[in-house]
Design an enzyme around this catalytic site. Structure first.
Site, PDB file in Angstrom:
ATOM      1  N   THR A 161       1.796   1.595   5.942  1.00 10.09           N
ATOM      2  CA  THR A 161       0.914   2.569   5.336  1.00 10.09           C
ATOM      3  C   THR A 161       0.477   3.543   6.418  1.00 10.09           C
ATOM      4  O   THR A 161       0.479   3.184   7.599  1.00 10.09           O
ATOM      5  CB  THR A 161      -0.341   1.875   4.757  1.00 10.09           C
ATOM      6  N   CYS A 171       2.811  10.030   5.054  1.00 12.37           N
ATOM      7  CA  CYS A 171       2.670   9.104   3.938  1.00 12.37           C
ATOM      8  C   CYS A 171       4.094   8.689   3.559  1.00 12.37           C
ATOM      9  O   CYS A 171       4.955   9.549   3.370  1.00 12.37           O
ATOM     10  CB  CYS A 171       1.977   9.811   2.777  1.00 12.37           C
ATOM     11  N   THR A 172       4.323   7.401   3.486  1.00 11.20           N
ATOM     12  CA  THR A 172       5.677   6.900   3.199  1.00 11.20           C
ATOM     13  C   THR A 172       6.261   7.574   1.965  1.00 11.20           C
ATOM     14  O   THR A 172       7.423   7.983   1.947  1.00 11.20           O
ATOM     15  CB  THR A 172       5.648   5.376   2.972  1.00 11.20           C
ATOM     16  N   THR A 209      -2.483   5.809   5.483  1.00  8.33           N
ATOM     17  CA  THR A 209      -3.906   5.925   5.164  1.00  8.33           C
ATOM     18  C   THR A 209      -4.727   4.752   5.701  1.00  8.33           C
ATOM     19  O   THR A 209      -5.799   4.936   6.280  1.00  8.33           O
ATOM     20  CB  THR A 209      -4.096   6.038   3.642  1.00  8.33           C
ATOM     21  N   MET A 240       0.833  -1.217   0.000  1.00 11.18           N
ATOM     22  CA  MET A 240       0.000   0.000   0.000  1.00 11.18           C
ATOM     23  C   MET A 240       0.868   1.269   0.000  1.00 11.18           C
ATOM     24  O   MET A 240       0.883   1.994   0.976  1.00 11.18           O
ATOM     25  CB  MET A 240      -0.912  -0.008   1.235  1.00 11.18           C
TER      26      MET A 240
END
Length: 237
Positions: A91, A204-205, A93, A18
């Site tokens: 992830t 967010c990565t 999100t 993800m």
């Protein structure tokens, strides 16, 4: 060849996919981290289960979060069956369904927001900016958990969410790191600084591919890097 084994090392469980770009960062940095800490040929004990990102994003777009949770819960159970001692979702999100995943397994889930809150507390900041996907910025699952630790969290105005979300999903998850996008995100971070933020969470990565501490004067908290370090602390304790 002489080798040193580390039999006390715990096995880290990863639920990934993800996106795969994000999972690759987790896998790489966990390996680099163990090598840095232990030296030699040491590498982490890992079990990973990856999901189909296309399927998940379709469910996300349809707001079928119960099905997202069911898919990630099953991935979590497979990681547990593989021998993991604790679990990470690779992830930000999809931490929206973290409670559903935790309820499905008997091993602890190392929640990203708890890790980030610890880092912010150690840095002595009380009000932080958070940038990420539209879901992560507009839904309370991350910011509320941070607030539960005593932090005030600022997010960009709603008018900025769509382009930032597009930059993540249409550029960064495909490995495209564009200078024009970096400039716009830096400008956004400066606006949040003006609004009173004492640090910025890269929630967010993929944003860690784009923004580095050298790009802004505000303290940067790279959530994935912090998650990895916390996982290594737990695995090697």
């Amino acid at each position: 060849m002489a080798s040193t084994t580390h039999s006390g090392m715990k096995t880290i469980g990863l639920v990934g996919g993800m996106s795969w770009e994000s999972s690759a960062v987790y896998y790489r940095d966990l390996n680099l981290g163990v090598r840095k800490r232990l030296g030699g040929l040491a590498s982490p004990r890992l079990v990973m289960s990856t999901v189909d990102f296309a399927e998940l994003t379709e469910l996300e777009d349809a707001e079928r979060w119960d099905q997202v949770g069911a898919l990630l819960a099953e991935a979590g159970r497979s990681v547990e069956r593989g021998g993991a001692d604790f679990l990470l979702l690779c992830t930000t999100t999809f931490h929206k369904v973290a409670d559903q995943v935790q309820a499905a397994v008997d091993i602890p889930l190392l929640h990203l927001a708890d890790v980030v809150a610890d880092a912010c507390a150690q840095a002595g900041v009380a009000r932080v900016a958070f940038i990420g996907t539209t879901v992560a910025m507009s839904d309370g699952f991350f910011t509320d958990r941070m607030a539960g630790h005593g932090f005030e969290v600022l997010v960009p105005p709603a008018s900025e969410h769509d382009w930032l979300n597009s930059a993540i999903y249409e550029e960064l998850v495909h490995g495209h790191v564009l200078d024009r996008t970096r400039r716009r995100v830096v400008e956004l971070i400066h606006q949040l600084w003006d609004a009173g933020a004492e640090g910025v969470l890269l929630g967010c990565t993929e944003l860690e591919l784009l923004i580095h501490q050298a790009d802004v004067d505000l303290p940067v908290f790279p959530c994935t890097t912090l998650h990895v370090e916390a996982a290594l602390d737990r695995a090697l304790s």
